[in-house]
Scaffold this active site. Structure first.
Site: not given
Ligand code: NAP
Length: 258
Positions: A37, A63, A90, A163, A167, A196
């Protein structure tokens, strides 16, 4: 017996949210997990908590937009644990807006915002996959799980144009990867979560009126806990999914069924 016994996995964006949940679940199911992360303090805390619980995990800075970081995390997995069987791409971001609730017009979206979202959400998946394939080939096969979104299946102004675009790119990149590497035993699937409960989406639900509007669009009438996505990712990483490649696993409380 764990569902991932003997497997070694890499998870990006594992310091919090769904990634941290997957680090925990994969390790509990017997995998050795290397995760990365950009939030190093949080990542090291997740690593310490897992180790205290007797789980075999290793944190390193990653990164996802930096190719050399990917080469380093794959090398770490092979050096420490001898192989690489699974990769969960992820890490991801959305455009953050103060208050979290406002729809983001295309005309209010800057070139810089577009590039940043595309770099992390789309290019990051490409770089991770590219780095992992040779190691999976050495292991005799593998499973790549790309975290897209319901925003990669249908348009929604509230989630911002970059976004949605980033995706959607992940969805088809997944299928191209699945086709090219199927004969080498490397599977590749996308996961499409709906709303979520993670830090990424927290501010969106701060305003009760906006929260009610959003939840009215979810047939199951609620947001999911990260573990409800993690179980789907676990399935795709495991040998239980041995005939599943190029597929889309939608975990969204019924949102896109409407
Ligand atoms: P999260 O809690 O924000 O976790 C994502 C992690 O990725 C954060 O620690 C984040 O750090 C990190 N990250 C950001 N840029 C990175 C980079 N360049 N390299 C490495 N790590 C980076 O988000 P989440 O909700 O768990 O999301 C996980 C994935 O699910 C994302 O791909 C997201 O788009 C997707 N998703 C989420 C939802 C939802 O409702 N939450 C729904 C559908 C899909 P920073 O905080 O510094 O950005």
């Amino acid at each position: 017996m764990g569902r991932l016994d003997g497997k070694v996995a890499i998870i990006s964006g594992g310091a919090r949210g769904m990634g941290a949940e997957e680090v925990n679940l994969f390790a509990k199911e017997g995998a050795k997990v290397v995760f990365g992360d950009i939030l190093d303090d949080l990542g090291q805390q997740v690593e310490a908590d897992c180790r205290e619980a007797g789980l075999d995990v290793a944190y390193t800075h990653l990164d996802v937009t930096v190719e050399s970081d990917w080469e380093a995390i794959v090398a770490l997995a092979e050096e420490r644990y001898g192989r690489l069987d699974a990769l969960v791409n992820n890490a991801g971001i959305s455009i953050s807006v103060e208050g979290g609730a406002r729809n983001i017009s295309l005309e209010d979206t800057s070139e810089e915002q577009w590039d940043r979202v595309m770099d992390i959400n789309s290019k990051g998946v490409f770089l991770g996959t590219k780095a992992a394939i040779p190691a999976m080939r050495r292991a005799g096969g593998g499973s790549i799980i790309n975290i897209s979104s319901i925003a990669g299946l249908s348009g929604a102004w509230s989630r911002s144009h970059p976004y949605n675009a980033s995706k959607g790119a992940v969805r088809l990149f997944t299928k191209a990867t699945a086709i090219q590497y199927a004969r080498e035993g490397i599977r590749c699937n996308s996961v499409h979560p709906g709303p979520i409960m993670t830090p990424m989406s927290a501010s969106t639900y701060d305003d009760p009126e906006v929260a009610a509007q959003r939840l009215a669009l979810v047939p199951l009438g609620r947001r999911a806990h990260p573990i409800e996505v993690a179980y789907g990712v676990l399935y795709l990483a495991s040998d239980e999914a041995s005939f599943v490649t190029g597929a889309e696993l939608v975990i969204d409380g019924g949102c896109v069924a409407q």
